[in-house]
Design a protein around this motif. Structure first.
Motif, PDB file in Angstrom:
ATOM      1  N   GLY A   1       0.814  -1.208   0.000  1.00 46.98           N
ATOM      2  CA  GLY A   1       0.000   0.000   0.000  1.00 46.98           C
ATOM      3  C   GLY A   1       0.847   1.255   0.000  1.00 46.98           C
ATOM      4  N   GLU A   2       0.582   2.149   0.975  1.00 42.92           N
ATOM      5  CA  GLU A   2       1.305   3.419   1.073  1.00 42.92           C
ATOM      6  C   GLU A   2       2.625   3.279   1.828  1.00 42.92           C
ATOM      7  OE1 GLU A   2       0.304   6.284  -0.338  1.00 42.92           O
ATOM      8  OE2 GLU A   2      -1.375   5.184  -1.214  1.00 42.92           O
ATOM      9  N   ASN A   3       2.895   2.105   2.377  1.00 40.83           N
ATOM     10  CA  ASN A   3       4.123   1.905   3.140  1.00 40.83           C
ATOM     11  C   ASN A   3       5.339   1.810   2.219  1.00 40.83           C
ATOM     12  OD1 ASN A   3       2.737   1.810   5.601  1.00 40.83           O
ATOM     13  ND2 ASN A   3       2.350  -0.387   5.404  1.00 40.83           N
ATOM     14  N   ASP A   4       6.489   2.190   2.763  1.00 39.11           N
ATOM     15  CA  ASP A   4       7.727   2.114   1.991  1.00 39.11           C
ATOM     16  C   ASP A   4       8.226   0.683   1.849  1.00 39.11           C
ATOM     17  OD1 ASP A   4       7.807   4.855   1.693  1.00 39.11           O
ATOM     18  OD2 ASP A   4       8.996   5.161   3.497  1.00 39.11           O
ATOM     19  N   THR A   5       7.920  -0.144   2.840  1.00 42.03           N
ATOM     20  CA  THR A   5       8.448  -1.505   2.871  1.00 42.03           C
ATOM     21  C   THR A   5       7.337  -2.490   3.206  1.00 42.03           C
ATOM     22  OG1 THR A   5       8.972  -1.528   5.238  1.00 42.03           O
ATOM     23  CG2 THR A   5      10.625  -0.568   3.751  1.00 42.03           C
ATOM     24  N   ALA A   6       7.707  -3.766   3.238  1.00 44.40           N
ATOM     25  CA  ALA A   6       6.764  -4.823   3.605  1.00 44.40           C
ATOM     26  C   ALA A   6       6.706  -5.037   5.112  1.00 44.40           C
ATOM     27  CB  ALA A   6       7.178  -6.133   2.920  1.00 44.40           C
ATOM     28  N   ASP A   7       7.514  -4.285   5.865  1.00 43.48           N
ATOM     29  CA  ASP A   7       7.695  -4.578   7.290  1.00 43.48           C
ATOM     30  C   ASP A   7       6.402  -4.555   8.095  1.00 43.48           C
ATOM     31  OD1 ASP A   7      10.349  -4.903   6.846  1.00 43.48           O
ATOM     32  OD2 ASP A   7      10.937  -2.919   7.532  1.00 43.48           O
ATOM     33  N   ASN A   8       5.585  -3.499   7.913  1.00 40.67           N
ATOM     34  CA  ASN A   8       4.370  -3.390   8.728  1.00 40.67           C
ATOM     35  C   ASN A   8       3.428  -4.557   8.493  1.00 40.67           C
ATOM     36  OD1 ASN A   8       5.360  -1.012   9.700  1.00 40.67           O
ATOM     37  ND2 ASN A   8       3.946   0.312   8.599  1.00 40.67           N
TER      38      ASN A   8
ATOM     39  N   ASN B   1       5.024  -7.794   9.906  1.00 42.33           N
ATOM     40  CA  ASN B   1       5.004  -7.731  11.363  1.00 42.33           C
ATOM     41  C   ASN B   1       3.601  -8.009  11.895  1.00 42.33           C
ATOM     42  OD1 ASN B   1       6.418  -7.074  13.895  1.00 42.33           O
ATOM     43  ND2 ASN B   1       5.000  -5.355  13.972  1.00 42.33           N
ATOM     44  N   GLU B   2       2.585  -7.459  11.212  1.00 35.97           N
ATOM     45  CA  GLU B   2       1.206  -7.707  11.631  1.00 35.97           C
ATOM     46  C   GLU B   2       0.839  -9.175  11.439  1.00 35.97           C
ATOM     47  OE1 GLU B   2      -2.801  -6.726  12.910  1.00 35.97           O
ATOM     48  OE2 GLU B   2      -0.754  -6.063  13.307  1.00 35.97           O
ATOM     49  N   PHE B   3       1.308  -9.792  10.367  1.00 38.91           N
ATOM     50  CA  PHE B   3       1.066 -11.213  10.128  1.00 38.91           C
ATOM     51  C   PHE B   3       1.646 -12.058  11.263  1.00 38.91           C
ATOM     52  CE2 PHE B   3       2.934 -15.159   8.223  1.00 38.91           C
ATOM     53  CZ  PHE B   3       1.743 -15.876   8.092  1.00 38.91           C
ATOM     54  N   PHE B   4       2.856 -11.716  11.695  1.00 35.22           N
ATOM     55  CA  PHE B   4       3.462 -12.447  12.803  1.00 35.22           C
ATOM     56  C   PHE B   4       2.668 -12.240  14.102  1.00 35.22           C
ATOM     57  CE2 PHE B   4       7.672 -12.146  10.361  1.00 35.22           C
ATOM     58  CZ  PHE B   4       7.528 -13.437   9.870  1.00 35.22           C
ATOM     59  N   ARG B   5       2.097 -11.063  14.253  1.00 36.04           N
ATOM     60  CA  ARG B   5       1.251 -10.832  15.432  1.00 36.04           C
ATOM     61  C   ARG B   5       0.028 -11.764  15.391  1.00 36.04           C
ATOM     62  NH1 ARG B   5       0.572  -6.236  18.587  1.00 36.04           N
ATOM     63  NH2 ARG B   5       1.604  -4.952  17.014  1.00 36.04           N
ATOM     64  N   TRP B   6      -0.570 -11.929  14.194  1.00 36.86           N
ATOM     65  CA  TRP B   6      -1.708 -12.837  14.070  1.00 36.86           C
ATOM     66  C   TRP B   6      -1.316 -14.245  14.538  1.00 36.86           C
ATOM     67  CZ3 TRP B   6      -3.052 -11.456   8.266  1.00 36.86           C
ATOM     68  CH2 TRP B   6      -3.495 -10.135   8.211  1.00 36.86           C
TER      69      TRP B   6
ATOM     70  N   PHE C   1     -11.788 -11.328   1.598  1.00 36.26           N
ATOM     71  CA  PHE C   1     -11.742  -9.896   1.900  1.00 36.26           C
ATOM     72  C   PHE C   1     -11.285  -9.111   0.664  1.00 36.26           C
ATOM     73  CE2 PHE C   1     -10.477 -12.134   5.907  1.00 36.26           C
ATOM     74  CZ  PHE C   1     -11.688 -11.967   6.568  1.00 36.26           C
ATOM     75  N   PRO C   2     -12.057  -9.168  -0.407  1.00 35.42           N
ATOM     76  CA  PRO C   2     -11.610  -8.533  -1.661  1.00 35.42           C
ATOM     77  C   PRO C   2     -11.484  -7.019  -1.574  1.00 35.42           C
ATOM     78  CG  PRO C   2     -13.920  -9.179  -1.806  1.00 35.42           C
ATOM     79  CD  PRO C   2     -13.382  -9.773  -0.538  1.00 35.42           C
ATOM     80  N   LYS C   3     -12.248  -6.384  -0.684  1.00 35.23           N
ATOM     81  CA  LYS C   3     -12.230  -4.931  -0.577  1.00 35.23           C
ATOM     82  C   LYS C   3     -11.352  -4.435   0.569  1.00 35.23           C
ATOM     83  CE  LYS C   3     -16.914  -4.461  -2.455  1.00 35.23           C
ATOM     84  NZ  LYS C   3     -18.300  -3.943  -2.201  1.00 35.23           N
ATOM     85  N   ASN C   4     -10.636  -5.356   1.188  1.00 34.52           N
ATOM     86  CA  ASN C   4      -9.880  -4.991   2.394  1.00 34.52           C
ATOM     87  C   ASN C   4      -8.401  -5.302   2.268  1.00 34.52           C
ATOM     88  OD1 ASN C   4     -12.745  -6.377   3.597  1.00 34.52           O
ATOM     89  ND2 ASN C   4     -12.312  -4.251   4.112  1.00 34.52           N
ATOM     90  N   ILE C   5      -7.859  -5.148   1.065  1.00 33.71           N
ATOM     91  CA  ILE C   5      -6.446  -5.439   0.847  1.00 33.71           C
ATOM     92  C   ILE C   5      -5.559  -4.542   1.704  1.00 33.71           C
ATOM     93  CG2 ILE C   5      -6.051  -3.846  -1.069  1.00 33.71           C
ATOM     94  CD1 ILE C   5      -4.943  -7.532  -0.976  1.00 33.71           C
ATOM     95  N   ASP C   6      -6.105  -3.383   2.126  1.00 33.54           N
ATOM     96  CA  ASP C   6      -5.324  -2.458   2.958  1.00 33.54           C
ATOM     97  C   ASP C   6      -5.023  -3.043   4.327  1.00 33.54           C
ATOM     98  OD1 ASP C   6      -8.222  -2.113   3.168  1.00 33.54           O
ATOM     99  OD2 ASP C   6      -7.761  -0.613   4.690  1.00 33.54           O
ATOM    100  N   TRP C   7      -5.746  -4.095   4.711  1.00 38.30           N
ATOM    101  CA  TRP C   7      -5.444  -4.753   5.995  1.00 38.30           C
ATOM    102  C   TRP C   7      -4.048  -5.375   5.985  1.00 38.30           C
ATOM    103  CZ3 TRP C   7     -10.708  -7.757   6.877  1.00 38.30           C
ATOM    104  CH2 TRP C   7     -11.707  -6.821   7.163  1.00 38.30           C
ATOM    105  N   LEU C   8      -3.504  -5.617   4.797  1.00 39.63           N
ATOM    106  CA  LEU C   8      -2.164  -6.194   4.683  1.00 39.63           C
ATOM    107  C   LEU C   8      -1.078  -5.130   4.776  1.00 39.63           C
ATOM    108  CD1 LEU C   8      -2.796  -8.664   1.720  1.00 39.63           C
ATOM    109  CD2 LEU C   8      -2.678  -9.233   4.151  1.00 39.63           C
TER     110      LEU C   8
END
Length: 725
Positions: free
Chosen positions: A264-271, A274-279, A331-338
């Protein structure tokens, strides 16, 4: 000699590293310092970005990630990764020291060695030129001669021509130019103190040079500080079986590529990563544990390195191939969750994702319909305000019930003991029981899901279900009839004028609390927002059923007009039933009550909105009806909706002659004023005021305590006299 001992897994602040007889060495295996002359993907210098981040967070405790190193000889930490960050911080401290009266001198050199070689705490072993330059820079530029500027460095006798060919030196000079510009307006002393006392690193001991070189080759290629997920990678891979480590590294690249593609708007894949690991952590912890609650409610957490790579990859495949895949995404409309911000997704978003993620992993043979049922189940719960308000309790409960489902059918939730009312409410129980007993389950589910998604119902359709139940048995055909009638009456944004017809008809149905002060209001209301209607319907389920029973699906207003026509005088709010203009005046159907004045209609939704006392406004409406048949036809009749609302009758449309104001003053009494707008003086009407017993009040002629009939008669008589005069 006295040294600080650095241990793997321990956190160290800058004041711990640059102290005692320690030395931080940039070994020859490292590349050159480059941040001062390197830009990021957006064209922004890395030093500038780094300093801006430090300034933005200078009041916070800030961890800058891992430092990889090994100790050789004693007290000398050879950095395998972290060179760019540590060098930039050392240069920053030097520049701050120049502007703060030697406050940070002790973090630049060891006082014991001051009289000898003036060796700085940071030493470059990449090449001799870098080593000598940094030593002279620290002693002469940062400490001895604070009047020198960065632009003066190349003119100093200790700066040799060969330094022009050293990329590390040139990058350091460029970095100091940037730092100087950044700190010129800052409180250098306090900023420096926050740097040495609040910044910290996590140290990882590589053991020896060989392992250090291996680490350098694997992870130290970008010249930017390692992110938390990059820090995690070598730690996690090293925990796996040796023969699987290459495979694990390839899997990691796949995960990272997926979150990079969806950054998305992030510079990297980190966020995202990191959120995936939290899940994963939340799904693999006891939901009652302290660790679960900590990870659930805070922005930072420590990943459990004992989670197997295969398990991580299993969850990843569900996320990438099922939940967010373009072809069959849940979640086709919620790709921003990634691609959340640094704090991760909200708990409501996790409430949507985690139960279905766990469900698919637990039931790999579940059909698309099974998965869709689970998705809609939690999607619907997430619409309900009582669930979102208690989301800290609802999220762990949602994970628990999915882990305890007796089988892949979401209806088996009914067979689990002790499920909280937040998850298994009266309505949820009823719907699951209806699904279990329905022969046409898919059709019933689709119908329920569609209604749950409406803005009015907000996920809760209990009234609709109850309307369709007769003698304890749910009738789907009856449900469709009530649904169609209801949706013909209540549709779209609920802002259409025809809904006033329904409001007026409902006033004849003896509803509980209509109108009322709805939640969040200070004014009485005839229902305006979706939530207003939802509350009103749930408080009057039987009355609404009866109301809908009388409607004809082919003409939903015919019966409503009949209800309005049949309403008898004297009934509560009868005037609102009989006089449509009253509700029409209220843009958002709001009004206020005063014990003496009665109801006041509110035009808009702001404190200074126009308003109309109902009795005054009714007088205006009555006069409007008579206007064509009386002397009023020759004058300008209008309504004033500010302060004390009034009916005004002007001699002409230019408002330049005489004016009559009339209004309700309380307790069914009225006031009349007579005055000239351009000549507010006494005796401007001759003997007319005394003839009608009007008294001069200092500004106008006035008479009060009039009944409505007396007022109307006086207005007519006055108009006739004024026209003659």
């Amino acid at each position: 000699m006295e040294y600080n001992s650095f241990k793997t897994g321990e956190t160290y602040k800058l004041q711990d590293m640059f102290s005692k007889d320690n030395k931080i060495i940039i070994p020859d295996l490292q590349r050159d310092y480059c941040w001062g002359t390197t830009n990021d993907k957006e064209g922004r210098n890395l030093v500038e970005r780094f300093i801006d981040n430090l300034m933005k967070n200078k009041e916070k405790e800030l961890n800058l990630g891992l430092l990889y190193g090994y100790e050789a000889p004693l007290g000398h930490i050879q950095l395998c990764d972290g060179q760019q960050r540590i060098t930039t911080l050392f240069l920053l401290l030097g520049m701050l020291n120049k502007k703060s009266n030697d406050t940070f001198r002790r973090y630049l050199i060891s006082e014991k060695e001051e009289s000898d070689d003036w060796e700085p705490y940071l030493q470059y072993s990449i090449r001799e030129s870098s080593l000598y330059f940094l030593s002279d820079l620290t002693r002469i530029f940062f400490i001895e001669n604070k009047n020198l500027s960065v632009s003066d460095i190349k003119m100093q006798p200790w700066y040799f021509k060969d330094y022009d060919l050293d990329p590390s030196i040139q990058s350091m000079i460029a970095a100091m130019e940037i730092i100087g510009c950044k700190i010129q307006n800052d409180d250098c002393e306090n900023f420096g103190k926050s740097i040495v006392k609040k910044l910290s690193f996590l140290y990882y001991d590589m053991g020896n040079r060989t392992k250090g070189e291996e680490t350098f080759v694997v992870i130290n290629t970008t010249g930017e500080p390692l992110s938390p997920t990059e820090n995690l990678k070598p730690l996690l891979i090293s925990k796996q079986e040796k023969e699987k480590q290459d495979e694990c590294a390839q899997k990691w690249e796949t995960w990272e590529q997926f979150f990079w593609n969806n950054r998305g708007e992030n510079d990297t894949a980190d966020n995202g990563l990191n959120e995936f690991f939290r899940w994963l952590m939340l799904l693999n912890l006891d939901v009652e544990s302290k660790e679960f609650k900590q990870i659930q409610n805070t922005g930072t957490y420590k990943f459990d390195l004992n989670i197997k790579f295969d398990k991580i990859d299993e969850y990843f495949k569900v996320v990438s191939e099922r939940l967010f895949n373009e072809k069959n995404a849940e979640f086709p409309k919620n790709i921003d969750w990634l691609s959340p911000d640094i704090n991760g997704n909200s708990q409501v978003v996790r409430f949507r994702i985690l139960p279905i993620l766990e469900y698919i992993v637990r039931f790999p043979n579940a059909t698309d319909r099974d998965i869709k049922r689970v998705n809609f189940f939690f999607q619907n719960l997430a619409l309900i305000s009582n669930v979102t308000k208690a989301i800290s309790e609802a999220l762990p409960e949602a994970i628990r019930v999915v882990k305890e489902l007796p089988n892949k059918d979401i209806c088996s939730l009914l067979d689990i003991n002790g499920v909280s009312h937040t998850i298994l409410s009266e309505e949820v129980k009823l719907k699951l029981e209806i699904y279990r007993g329905a022969q046409n389950r898919d059709e019933v589910e689709d119908a329920f899901w569609k209604e749950e998604d409406s803005k009015l119902w907000g996920g809760e359709i209990l009234p609709m279900l109850k309307w369709a139940i007769d003698d304890g048995v749910f009738d789907y055909n009856s449900f469709k009839t009530y649904r169609d009638k209801f949706n013909n009456v209540f549709h779209g944004d609920l802002k259409y004028e025809e809904l006033d017809i329904t409001r007026r008809a409902l006033l004849t149905r003896d509803l509980n609390g209509f109108p009322r002060i709805f939640r969040g209001y200070t004014n009485w209301c005839f229902a305006w927002d979706y939530e207003d209607w939802k509350i009103l319907i749930n408080d009057n389920i039987d009355q609404f059923k009866s109301f809908l029973d009388e409607l004809d699906i082919n003409d939903i207003y015919a019966a409503q007009y009949q209800m309005i026509e049949n309403s008898h005088s004297g009934k509560d709010y009868d005037e609102f039933v009989k006089i449509p203009e009253l509700l029409k005046y209220c843009d958002q159907k709001k009004m206020q009550w005063n014990d003496e004045l009665g109801w006041t209609l509110i035009k808009g939704d702001k404190k200074n909105s126009e308003r109309a006392n109902v009795k005054t406004y009714r007088l205006f409406l009555d006069l409007k009806k008579q206007e064509k048949e009386t002397v009023l036809a020759y004058h300008d009749l209008w309504f004033w909706g500010y302060d004390v609302s009034k009916v005004a009758i002007d001699e002409n449309s230019n408002h330049s002659g005489w004016t009559i104001d009339v209004w309700h003053s309380g307790n069914d009494k009225y006031i009349l004023n007579l005055f000239r707008r351009n000549n507010v003086v006494e005796n401007s009407f001759g003997d007319l005021p005394s003839k009608f017993k009007l008294v001069w009040n200092g500004e106008r002629y006035e008479i009060n305590n009039l009944s409505i009939d007396d007022l109307k008669g006086l207005v007519n008589d006055l108009l006739n006299e004024l026209d003659v005069s």
